[in-house]
Design a protein around this motif. Structure first.
Motif, PDB file in Angstrom:
ATOM      1  N   LEU A  78      35.865  44.024  46.672  1.00 12.28           N
ATOM      2  CA  LEU A  78      37.084  44.448  47.007  1.00 12.28           C
ATOM      3  C   LEU A  78      38.178  43.776  46.390  1.00 12.28           C
ATOM      4  CD1 LEU A  78      38.256  46.636  48.680  1.00 12.28           C
ATOM      5  CD2 LEU A  78      38.172  45.073  50.948  1.00 12.28           C
ATOM      6  N   LYS A  79      38.186  42.427  46.414  1.00 12.58           N
ATOM      7  CA  LYS A  79      39.158  41.470  45.697  1.00 12.58           C
ATOM      8  C   LYS A  79      39.435  41.849  44.153  1.00 12.58           C
ATOM      9  CE  LYS A  79      41.698  37.632  45.299  1.00 12.58           C
ATOM     10  NZ  LYS A  79      41.927  37.748  43.760  1.00 12.58           N
ATOM     11  N   ALA A  80      38.301  42.247  43.440  1.00 13.86           N
ATOM     12  CA  ALA A  80      38.353  42.722  42.065  1.00 13.86           C
ATOM     13  C   ALA A  80      39.212  44.056  42.020  1.00 13.86           C
ATOM     14  CB  ALA A  80      36.970  42.792  41.413  1.00 13.86           C
ATOM     15  N   ALA A 165      51.965  43.709  49.025  1.00 10.55           N
ATOM     16  CA  ALA A 165      50.976  42.885  49.730  1.00 10.55           C
ATOM     17  C   ALA A 165      49.757  42.571  48.547  1.00 10.55           C
ATOM     18  CB  ALA A 165      50.390  43.632  50.992  1.00 10.55           C
ATOM     19  N   VAL A 166      49.646  43.665  47.722  1.00 13.68           N
ATOM     20  CA  VAL A 166      48.276  43.457  46.549  1.00 13.68           C
ATOM     21  C   VAL A 166      48.759  42.302  45.797  1.00 13.68           C
ATOM     22  CG1 VAL A 166      47.391  44.525  44.650  1.00 13.68           C
ATOM     23  CG2 VAL A 166      47.773  46.067  46.870  1.00 13.68           C
ATOM     24  N   LYS A 167      50.171  42.092  45.599  1.00 10.22           N
ATOM     25  CA  LYS A 167      50.593  41.175  44.724  1.00 10.22           C
ATOM     26  C   LYS A 167      50.038  39.454  45.172  1.00 10.22           C
ATOM     27  CE  LYS A 167      54.367  39.103  42.120  1.00 10.22           C
ATOM     28  NZ  LYS A 167      56.015  39.326  41.839  1.00 10.22           N
ATOM     29  N   ILE A 168      50.278  39.631  46.700  1.00  9.52           N
ATOM     30  CA  ILE A 168      50.042  38.442  47.416  1.00  9.52           C
ATOM     31  C   ILE A 168      48.552  38.043  47.257  1.00  9.52           C
ATOM     32  CG2 ILE A 168      50.082  37.136  49.562  1.00  9.52           C
ATOM     33  CD1 ILE A 168      52.732  38.471  49.989  1.00  9.52           C
ATOM     34  N   PHE A 169      47.733  39.109  47.297  1.00  9.20           N
ATOM     35  CA  PHE A 169      46.462  39.109  47.557  1.00  9.20           C
ATOM     36  C   PHE A 169      45.769  38.550  45.940  1.00  9.20           C
ATOM     37  CE2 PHE A 169      45.586  41.539  51.319  1.00  9.20           C
ATOM     38  CZ  PHE A 169      44.278  40.812  51.921  1.00  9.20           C
ATOM     39  N   ARG A 170      46.435  38.920  44.962  1.00  8.44           N
ATOM     40  CA  ARG A 170      46.029  38.442  43.636  1.00  8.44           C
ATOM     41  C   ARG A 170      46.262  36.891  43.447  1.00  8.44           C
ATOM     42  NH1 ARG A 170      48.813  43.281  40.395  1.00  8.44           N
ATOM     43  NH2 ARG A 170      47.288  45.010  40.902  1.00  8.44           N
ATOM     44  N   ASP A 171      47.088  36.235  44.006  1.00 14.25           N
ATOM     45  CA  ASP A 171      47.378  35.102  44.078  1.00 14.25           C
ATOM     46  C   ASP A 171      46.232  34.017  44.895  1.00 14.25           C
ATOM     47  OD1 ASP A 171      49.309  35.358  42.484  1.00 14.25           O
ATOM     48  OD2 ASP A 171      50.899  35.491  44.016  1.00 14.25           O
TER      49      ASP A 171
END
Length: 311
Positions: A78-80, A165-171
């Motif tokens: 899911l993270k990928a 929110a997705v941008k934060i998850f990428r970090d």
């Protein structure tokens, strides 16, 4: 409307489901004023899932895939998907069709209203086996009692995330991912949608009781230090309780009465020995997580993909 919606689907041995779910997603977007892309993450399966998604990628310009080098698990998959999705928002769902794509319309309406995260809550399906329903119930009860955030009953990884929110998850660089907990931790404007899950179209569930237990422990230790506090409180409580035994020992000494009860003594020693091992185990889990995190290994390794610029 020119907004792009990314659909992320983690897949592990889902060869019979992929074509069906892609077809349903396309039918949903035929009625919606959005561009869309589909990104399937093959989590090291052993069936023909990769062959199916490679064929779809050749036939469709908006279909992308990522193949892992081995099975890394649902959460890294899911993270990928979140890492490589390009949409103005990202909708994640499982490949087994228990998460109905027809719910996209409601999710996107809430997004257009200004919500950054639209998550779903599964209503209890009475048709599910009693054991499965109780496992889910105790999973959330344990999680909420020992963590610092409240995760609602029936919440899973079927949700919409705005690109902020997705941008934060990428970090995030966490080694032990528990994404549904991190979503609540993020904050932002969140909105729930209730739904009734459909039956799995084909294949078998990947979440056994042991995996649910592991996920619960992973979630608790990823989001909170409450178990460590609980261990400390238990140690303090039983230390105080042991002081109640002192008057009896003093009385027995002065009146010359022997302190009997080997059976109860052994039972007490075994009980506190077990308690100490539990406390050491809790501490060990946290130390183990720190040890793995210091290695700074990636959450996943990509073997192949049709997304330009990754390999």
């Amino acid at each position: 409307m020119n907004k792009l919606v990314s659909i992320v689907i983690p897949a592990h041995n889902e060869e019979e489901n992929i074509i069906v779910i892609v077809d349903r997603i396309e039918k949903v977007f035929d009625t919606l004023p959005y561009r869309f892309e589909i990104l399937v993450v093959d989590d090291g399966g052993t069936d023909k899932t990769l062959e199916v998604i490679e064929n779809l990628a050749k036939a469709k310009d908006n279909f992308f895939y990522v193949e892992f080098s081995r099975n890394f698990g649902h959460q890294p998959a899911l993270k990928a998907g979140l890492d490589y999705a390009n949409g103005d928002c990202v909708i994640s769902l499982d490949a087994d069709l228990q998460h109905p794509p027809e719910l996209f319309r409601q999710m996107l309406e809430k997004w257009e209203e200004g919500y950054d995260i639209v998550y779903t809550r599964r209503k209890e399906d009475k048709k599910l086996p009693f054991k499965k329903r109780k496992t889910s119930y105790y999973f959330y009860r344990l999680l909420n009692s020992l963590s610092d955030i409240e995760i609602e009953q029936g919440t899973a990884d079927f949700r919409l995330l705005d690109k902020k929110a997705v941008k934060i998850f990428r970090d995030f660089k966490e080694n032990d991912l528990f994404i549904r907990g991190l979503v609540k931790w993020l904050g932002f404007r969140q909105c729930p949608i209730d739904y009734i899950p459909e039956a799995r179209f084909a294949g078998a569930s990947k979440y056994s009781v042991s995996k649910m237990r592991k996920l619960a422990i992973q979630g608790v230790t990823s989001l909170s230090t409450k178990p460590l506090h609980t261990a400390a409180y238990l140690g303090f409580f039983f230390s105080m309780m042991s002081l109640l035994y002192i008057p009896y020992v003093v009385y027995a000494f002065y009146v010359g009465k022997q302190v009997n009860g080997w059976a109860s003594l052994i039972m007490t020693v075994a009980f506190f020995g077990g308690l100490q091992l539990i406390i050491l185990g809790i501490i060990g889990i946290y130390i183990g997580k720190m040890f793995m995190q210091t290695k700074n290994r990636p959450n996943y390794i990509i073997r192949s993909t049709n997304i330009e610029g990754i390999l």
